[in-house]
Structures are given as C-alpha cells and as structure tokens.
Design a protein around this motif. Structure first.
Motif, PDB file in Angstrom:
ATOM      1  N   GLY A  59      -6.979  -1.730  -5.002  1.00 41.01           N
ATOM      2  CA  GLY A  59      -8.043  -0.976  -4.362  1.00 41.01           C
ATOM      3  C   GLY A  59      -7.633   0.434  -4.004  1.00 41.01           C
ATOM      4  O   GLY A  59      -6.451   0.746  -3.848  1.00 41.01           O
ATOM      5  N   LEU A  60      -8.636   1.276  -3.906  1.00 47.14           N
ATOM      6  CA  LEU A  60      -8.476   2.628  -3.389  1.00 47.14           C
ATOM      7  C   LEU A  60      -9.329   2.719  -2.137  1.00 47.14           C
ATOM      8  O   LEU A  60     -10.563   2.666  -2.215  1.00 47.14           O
ATOM      9  N   ARG A  61      -8.674   2.794  -0.978  1.00 46.18           N
ATOM     10  CA  ARG A  61      -9.386   2.843   0.305  1.00 46.18           C
ATOM     11  C   ARG A  61      -9.624   4.303   0.674  1.00 46.18           C
ATOM     12  O   ARG A  61      -8.697   5.107   0.726  1.00 46.18           O
ATOM     13  N   LEU A  62     -10.872   4.637   0.945  1.00 47.50           N
ATOM     14  CA  LEU A  62     -11.287   6.023   1.159  1.00 47.50           C
ATOM     15  C   LEU A  62     -11.810   6.179   2.577  1.00 47.50           C
ATOM     16  O   LEU A  62     -12.840   5.605   2.935  1.00 47.50           O
ATOM     17  N   GLY A  63     -11.104   6.958   3.398  1.00 50.09           N
ATOM     18  CA  GLY A  63     -11.493   7.152   4.785  1.00 50.09           C
ATOM     19  C   GLY A  63     -11.989   8.552   5.076  1.00 50.09           C
ATOM     20  O   GLY A  63     -12.047   9.413   4.200  1.00 50.09           O
ATOM     21  N   SER A  64     -12.363   8.770   6.329  1.00 50.92           N
ATOM     22  CA  SER A  64     -12.765  10.097   6.832  1.00 50.92           C
ATOM     23  C   SER A  64     -13.839  10.762   6.000  1.00 50.92           C
ATOM     24  O   SER A  64     -13.818  11.962   5.758  1.00 50.92           O
ATOM     25  N   THR A  90      -3.176   3.877  -9.924  1.00 52.20           N
ATOM     26  CA  THR A  90      -3.097   5.281 -10.315  1.00 52.20           C
ATOM     27  C   THR A  90      -4.336   5.691 -11.092  1.00 52.20           C
ATOM     28  O   THR A  90      -4.829   6.816 -10.948  1.00 52.20           O
ATOM     29  N   VAL A  91      -4.863   4.796 -11.918  1.00 55.40           N
ATOM     30  CA  VAL A  91      -6.087   5.096 -12.666  1.00 55.40           C
ATOM     31  C   VAL A  91      -7.256   5.309 -11.705  1.00 55.40           C
ATOM     32  O   VAL A  91      -8.050   6.247 -11.868  1.00 55.40           O
ATOM     33  N   LEU A  92      -7.386   4.430 -10.700  1.00 52.03           N
ATOM     34  CA  LEU A  92      -8.457   4.612  -9.720  1.00 52.03           C
ATOM     35  C   LEU A  92      -8.323   5.957  -9.010  1.00 52.03           C
ATOM     36  O   LEU A  92      -9.326   6.653  -8.776  1.00 52.03           O
ATOM     37  N   GLU A 123       0.838  -1.189   0.000  1.00 52.92           N
ATOM     38  CA  GLU A 123       0.000   0.000   0.000  1.00 52.92           C
ATOM     39  C   GLU A 123       0.875   1.242   0.000  1.00 52.92           C
ATOM     40  O   GLU A 123       2.039   1.191   0.380  1.00 52.92           O
ATOM     41  N   ARG A 124       0.295   2.326  -0.438  1.00 54.76           N
ATOM     42  CA  ARG A 124       0.984   3.619  -0.438  1.00 54.76           C
ATOM     43  C   ARG A 124      -0.041   4.704  -0.189  1.00 54.76           C
ATOM     44  O   ARG A 124      -1.226   4.560  -0.551  1.00 54.76           O
ATOM     45  N   PRO A 125       0.381   5.820   0.411  1.00 53.16           N
ATOM     46  CA  PRO A 125      -0.552   6.938   0.577  1.00 53.16           C
ATOM     47  C   PRO A 125      -0.976   7.468  -0.782  1.00 53.16           C
ATOM     48  O   PRO A 125      -0.188   7.546  -1.722  1.00 53.16           O
ATOM     49  N   SER A 126      -2.233   7.832  -0.883  1.00 51.40           N
ATOM     50  CA  SER A 126      -2.748   8.419  -2.115  1.00 51.40           C
ATOM     51  C   SER A 126      -2.523   9.922  -2.114  1.00 51.40           C
ATOM     52  O   SER A 126      -2.328  10.543  -1.061  1.00 51.40           O
ATOM     53  N   GLY A 127      -2.567  10.504  -3.300  1.00 54.87           N
ATOM     54  CA  GLY A 127      -2.566  11.955  -3.397  1.00 54.87           C
ATOM     55  C   GLY A 127      -3.869  12.561  -2.900  1.00 54.87           C
ATOM     56  O   GLY A 127      -3.958  13.774  -2.706  1.00 54.87           O
ATOM     57  N   ILE A 128      -4.878  11.729  -2.703  1.00 49.18           N
ATOM     58  CA  ILE A 128      -6.157  12.159  -2.137  1.00 49.18           C
ATOM     59  C   ILE A 128      -6.048  12.072  -0.621  1.00 49.18           C
ATOM     60  O   ILE A 128      -5.628  11.044  -0.075  1.00 49.18           O
ATOM     61  N   ALA A 129      -6.411  13.134   0.054  1.00 53.59           N
ATOM     62  CA  ALA A 129      -6.352  13.121   1.517  1.00 53.59           C
ATOM     63  C   ALA A 129      -7.221  12.005   2.077  1.00 53.59           C
ATOM     64  O   ALA A 129      -8.328  11.752   1.593  1.00 53.59           O
ATOM     65  N   HIS A 130      -6.714  11.319   3.096  1.00 50.02           N
ATOM     66  CA  HIS A 130      -7.424  10.254   3.808  1.00 50.02           C
ATOM     67  C   HIS A 130      -7.686   9.034   2.917  1.00 50.02           C
ATOM     68  O   HIS A 130      -8.670   8.312   3.125  1.00 50.02           O
ATOM     69  N   ALA A 131      -6.827   8.821   1.934  1.00 50.95           N
ATOM     70  CA  ALA A 131      -6.995   7.666   1.046  1.00 50.95           C
ATOM     71  C   ALA A 131      -5.677   6.906   0.923  1.00 50.95           C
ATOM     72  O   ALA A 131      -4.599   7.468   1.108  1.00 50.95           O
ATOM     73  N   VAL A 132      -5.796   5.621   0.606  1.00 51.66           N
ATOM     74  CA  VAL A 132      -4.649   4.738   0.437  1.00 51.66           C
ATOM     75  C   VAL A 132      -4.875   3.892  -0.812  1.00 51.66           C
ATOM     76  O   VAL A 132      -5.982   3.388  -1.043  1.00 51.66           O
ATOM     77  N   VAL A 133      -3.829   3.737  -1.623  1.00 50.33           N
ATOM     78  CA  VAL A 133      -3.854   2.826  -2.759  1.00 50.33           C
ATOM     79  C   VAL A 133      -3.199   1.520  -2.321  1.00 50.33           C
ATOM     80  O   VAL A 133      -2.107   1.533  -1.750  1.00 50.33           O
ATOM     81  N   TRP A 134      -3.855   0.395  -2.566  1.00 50.19           N
ATOM     82  CA  TRP A 134      -3.299  -0.878  -2.139  1.00 50.19           C
ATOM     83  C   TRP A 134      -3.444  -1.935  -3.228  1.00 50.19           C
ATOM     84  O   TRP A 134      -4.278  -1.814  -4.127  1.00 50.19           O
ATOM     85  N   SER A 135      -2.617  -2.950  -3.136  1.00 46.86           N
ATOM     86  CA  SER A 135      -2.698  -4.069  -4.072  1.00 46.86           C
ATOM     87  C   SER A 135      -2.292  -5.341  -3.349  1.00 46.86           C
ATOM     88  O   SER A 135      -1.543  -5.311  -2.373  1.00 46.86           O
TER      89      SER A 135
END
Length: 227
Positions: free
Chosen positions: A64-69, A114-116, A4-16
């Motif tokens: 996946g793109l995990r979206l929090g908060s 990255t597409v997600l 996983e890595r932090p996304s450029g979107i706040a409170h989101a994580v990209v994972w595989s």
C-alpha cells in the motif's frame, strides 16, 4: 510481517504486509487514504471515521501507499469525503484502461510499492497544486491546537475550514482532531508511556476521557490496542 518506509512523496508511507496464518486486523482511523495492491486487485481505501476489521489470508501479500495530510485526493482525483468509510476498486475512480496497465506493471514488479509511488508522483506532477493549508491544518490539529485557533491561523472562517477539510481529509476538522489525538496517544502508549501520562500529553482531559475516545473510535480498549 508488516514493514513500512517513508515515501519520496511528502506525507506518504509505503507499506507491505504478509501474514503466515489467517487473522483479523483492526485498521484504525488515521486521516489518510490508501492505494492498495493485493491479490491482483487495486483498491482505494477512503478515510475512516472509525476502526474497521479486515480479514487477511495467509500468504497473500498486501502492498500500500498511505497518503496523509490531504495528498490522497490529489493523487486519486476525487475529494476525500466521496470515499469516506469506503473500499472501492480503483477502476471506479480512474479510467479502466489506466488501471489495467498499472495492474500489469505491478504483477511483474519486484517492488510493487515503488511502482505505486512512481504513479502517484506522476499524478501529483500533472495534477492541480497542493492546497496550501491542508498540511498546516493537519500539523496544527495533530499538535492539539483548537479548531477555532487553526481557522484563524490559516485565514479561514469555520465554515470554510470545514469545507476544505472535507475535501482534503474526508471529514471536518473536529473529527480530524479527534483521530489525530487518538493516534498520538497510541504512539505514546506503545512506547511504554503510562495511560494517564499519554492522556495528558495528547490533550485529553484525563485518562477516562482517553478511554472513552478509544472505545468510541476503535471499539476496543486502550490496553488491547497498545498490546
């Protein structure tokens, strides 16, 4: 292997994740929503109130793109509580033509995560503004603040906070607080903190209280999860 890595979107994580052999994976409640790509399908995982067991096939990648908060409902366009404890095809939420175009992009992409991210960023830019209290509520409840105190801090009545929490997180603030506290305790346990110390630091009355909550929300023991 999970990454996983932090996304450029706040409170989101990209994972595989890809597994070498068939296995069952316990998905813990975390107050988030996920946009998933696997096996040529796009699926939305709503916020869970308890752990779910997922069966993973060997060699089948998940992205996946995990979206929090409270970010998930803004990306997906539906209140979180409408998808609580559900896994639904994305075309049940978005227009079928849009989902088909996205699936074609993902099938050809070297980095589907990255597409997600890009799609989610566009939807956030074109959609309604963020609920100004959602991130603050998640932050304060995650710190162990009492629900009543959080409601006063953000200037809402208990009923208003409950309604806003249902839309943003899928459940009320008391349930969200339980889930965030559980994840805090597990993070401590996985770094080697003894169970009694993790219970105290996460805001439980004692180790027995932590054990009961772990069993209630996940169906297994703290030792099993930490291991």
């Amino acid at each position: 292997m999970y990454r996983e890595r932090p996304s450029g979107i706040a409170h989101a994580v990209v994972w595989s994740s890809t597994v070498a052999r068939a296995e069952e994976h316990r998905v813990l409640p975390d107050g988030c929503m996920d946009l998933l790509w696997s096996g040529g399908r796009l699926v939305v995982a709503g916020p869970d109130t308890a752990a779910k067991v997922a069966s993973w096939r060997p060699g089948l990648p998940f992205v996946g793109l995990r979206l929090g908060s409270g970010v998930g409902p803004r990306v997906l366009g539906v209140p979180a509580h409408e998808l609580r404890d559900q896994r639904v095809p994305l075309d049940a939420v978005w227009r079928g033509a849009d989902v088909r175009r996205l699936a074609e992009r993902l099938a050809q992409a070297a980095d589907p995560g990255t597409v997600l991210e890009e799609v989610a960023q566009h939807r956030l830019a074109d959609g309604p503004p963020a609920d100004p209290i959602a991130a603050r509520v998640a932050e304060r409840l995650g710190q162990g603040a009492e629900v009543g105190a959080v409601a006063r801090e953000v200037g809402l009545s208990a009923r208003q906070l409950h309604r806003r929490s249902l839309d943003a997180f899928g459940y009320g603030p008391k349930t969200l607080a339980r889930i965030l506290r559980l994840n805090h305790a597990l993070e401590l346990g996985r770094t080697g903190t003894p169970a009694a110390d993790a219970a105290y630091a996460a805001g439980y009355a004692d180790q027995a209280h932590l054990s009961r909550e772990v069993r209630s929300l996940t169906g297994v023991t703290l030792t099993t999860l930490v291991a």
